[in-house]
Write an enzyme that holds these catalytic residues in place. Structure first.
Site, PDB file in Angstrom:
ATOM      1  N   SER A 128      -9.477   1.501   3.008  1.00  0.00           N
ATOM      2  CA  SER A 128      -8.645   2.310   2.139  1.00  0.00           C
ATOM      3  C   SER A 128      -7.618   1.506   1.347  1.00  0.00           C
ATOM      4  O   SER A 128      -6.995   2.014   0.424  1.00  0.00           O
ATOM      5  CB  SER A 128      -7.902   3.362   2.974  1.00  0.00           C
ATOM      6  OG  SER A 128      -7.064   2.740   3.939  1.00  0.00           O
ATOM      7  N   LYS A 133       0.848  -1.192   0.000  1.00  0.00           N
ATOM      8  CA  LYS A 133       0.000   0.000   0.000  1.00  0.00           C
ATOM      9  C   LYS A 133       0.885   1.243   0.000  1.00  0.00           C
ATOM     10  O   LYS A 133       1.918   1.280   0.695  1.00  0.00           O
ATOM     11  CB  LYS A 133      -0.902  -0.039   1.231  1.00  0.00           C
ATOM     12  CG  LYS A 133      -1.964   1.043   1.305  1.00  0.00           C
ATOM     13  CD  LYS A 133      -2.846   0.803   2.526  1.00  0.00           C
ATOM     14  CE  LYS A 133      -3.951   1.812   2.683  1.00  0.00           C
ATOM     15  NZ  LYS A 133      -4.808   1.521   3.864  1.00  0.00           N
ATOM     16  N   SER A 189      -9.875  -0.995   6.980  1.00  0.00           N
ATOM     17  CA  SER A 189      -9.269  -0.730   5.679  1.00  0.00           C
ATOM     18  C   SER A 189      -8.574  -1.926   5.031  1.00  0.00           C
ATOM     19  O   SER A 189      -8.209  -1.854   3.865  1.00  0.00           O
ATOM     20  CB  SER A 189      -8.266   0.427   5.793  1.00  0.00           C
ATOM     21  OG  SER A 189      -8.947   1.649   5.944  1.00  0.00           O
TER      22      SER A 189
END
Length: 475
Positions: A163, A88, A187
């Site tokens: 996310s 990420k 997330s």
């Protein structure tokens, strides 16, 4: 095994092919990079692709694994050696830009690696690139206004969740074998559920967040996403390896439950108040499958569960606003934020101190009540739908359930905030599909430091109800 089957093989299967010299790390890295070139324009899973680095790391892995055993240069670093992964893009990578999905950090290049990156490098993992995310990890859609929205591989008109949406999309589409994301309010688990992969939020503090751009330090966790429970365990074992507080989860034997019969609790309040009918049906079928696999289930009650959403919001809003103020980003550079993130930072600046302190008190009480409820009911874990709904359309703000319209964001967060507030581990595993072919997730949550139990229960469920991990991509 053709290229498509190879792209969706498990980490364990790839490792066996490497060690039998039927596949080379360089060949595999080239396959992944070719798939990224082909499919990433459609799904926008990656912000940055590190092709040169990936090939260099794959070449090093190949030289170590393929050197004759006992000869100079031979080294087997374990299950991730030569395995292509992603990160990420809020995780520091030395010499590689780390945008956090923001305009503000579009040219930021860290000088050092996050601790999780150092661990993955030591384990021989091959980094393909940095994945798309909701701006500053502050949202559940990954509708990123600066780098474009990430899209769900099962239906590109829908969100992958957030996310860590780019990480989940990349795993689901066969553009990497695993990814490391972050989870502050769901997330990892939300995108895992919506994209039909497995995602683990560990106990707070079990995996280092050093070198990861924070959202809310009271909740922030780093954790793995992958297509199978075994692959998640392999990643978790590496990320835990230096703290010495866990059994070696990277070994397949760590997921063997032996003769133990697990008892599962089902908290009927909050998690079942508003559910998509198809999610409810999938959960009911999953519960029956768990019982057929030898587990028992009972309804339990958890005090304060209905207060976790507001308490979590007050803490997260306040801590996020403080971090962005400390960095000089907000309000000085307000115009450079997306509208939704800017509005949440503004809310964080307005939370009264008494509300923040009261939320911290609820956090402490909920931690105690959760563990007390598990002990009194004599259950090993609790199970419930990972999200109340299947993946919404990209710009769908509300969802109708029965006669009521609900904010889509609240429906995605509601089942996930409790694990963050209590700091306990939770895993989302695929448990079926809607009639239109969208994935649905089952969440398993337990007391602090119960990751091995969660993964064993998840593995039992996965074995009892295998499902295709391949979205309908053109070959």
């Amino acid at each position: 095994m053709n290229d498509t089957h190879l792209a969706f093989a498990s980490i364990e299967e790839i490792g066996k092919l490497f060690r039998k010299r039927k596949l080379s790390p360089v060949e595999l890295a080239k396959l992944m990079l070719a798939r990224i070139e082909r499919y990433n324009p459609k799904f926008n899973a990656y912000i940055t692709v590190t092709a040169e680095l990936a090939l260099a790391q794959a070449k090093k892995s190949e030289s170590e694994l393929f050197a004759s055993r006992g000869r100079k240069g031979h080294r087997d670093r374990g299950p991730l050696h030569g395995i292509p992964i992603s990160l990420k893009d809020n995780i520091y990578t030395a010499g590689i830009r780390t945008t956090a999905g923001s305009k503000i950090l579009k040219n930021f290049i860290p000088e050092y690696d996050a601790q999780v990156v150092s661990m993955l490098k030591e384990a021989g993992a091959v980094l393909l690139g940095k994945t798309n995310l909701h701006e500053f990890a502050y949202g559940v859609t990954t509708n990123n206004p600066h780098y474009g929205p990430a899209r769900n591989p099962w239906d590109p008109a829908r969100i992958p969740g957030g996310s860590s949406g780019g990480s989940a999309a990349a795993v689901a589409a066969g553009l990497c074998y695993g990814s490391v994301g972050t989870d502050t309010g769901g997330s990892i688990r939300i995108p895992a559920s919506l994209c039909g992969v497995t995602g683990l939020k560990p106990s707070w503090g079990r995996i280092s967040c050093e070198g990861i751009i924070p959202l809310s330090p009271s909740f922030d966790c780093a954790g793995p996403l992958a297509r199978t429970v075994g692959d998640v365990a392999a990643l978790t074992g590496v990320l835990y390896s230096r703290v010495g507080r866990e059994p070696n989860l990277a070994r397949p034997s760590s997921l063997q439950a032996g003769s133990r019969k697990y008892c599962l609790g089902i908290p009927r309040q909050v998690f079942f108040d508003a559910l998509s009918p198809e999610v409810r049906n999938a959960f009911d079928a999953a519960q029956r499958e768990l019982c057929r696999a030898g587990m028992t289930a009972k309804d339990i009650s958890i005090p304060l569960l209905d207060e976790t959403e507001d308490a979590g919001n007050h803490i997260a809003w306040t801590e996020a606003a403080l971090y962005h103020q400390q960095q000089g980003y907000f309000p000085a550079r307000s115009a450079e934020y997306g509208d939704d993130v800017r509005s949440r930072l503004e809310m964080g600046c307005k939370v009264p101190a008494v509300d923040y302190l009261q939320a911290l008190e609820i956090q402490k009480q909920f931690f105690q009540q959760l563990h007390l409820s598990l002990a009194e009911a004599d259950v090993d874990a609790i199970v419930f739908p990972s999200t109340a709904i299947e993946a919404p359309l990209l710009n769908q703000e509300t969802i109708r359930i029965g006669a009521h319209e609900h904010p889509a964001r609240a429906l995605l967060l509601r089942h996930n905030r409790p694990a963050n507030l209590a700091g306990v581990p939770a895993v989302s595993v695929p448990c079926g599909f809607t009639r239109s072919g969208l994935p649905i997730g089952l969440q398993i949550m337990a007391g602090v430091s119960s990751e091995p139990i969660l993964l064993r229960i998840a593995k039992i469920f996965e074995r009892s109800r295998p499902q295709s991990g391949r979205p309908p991509l053109p070959d």
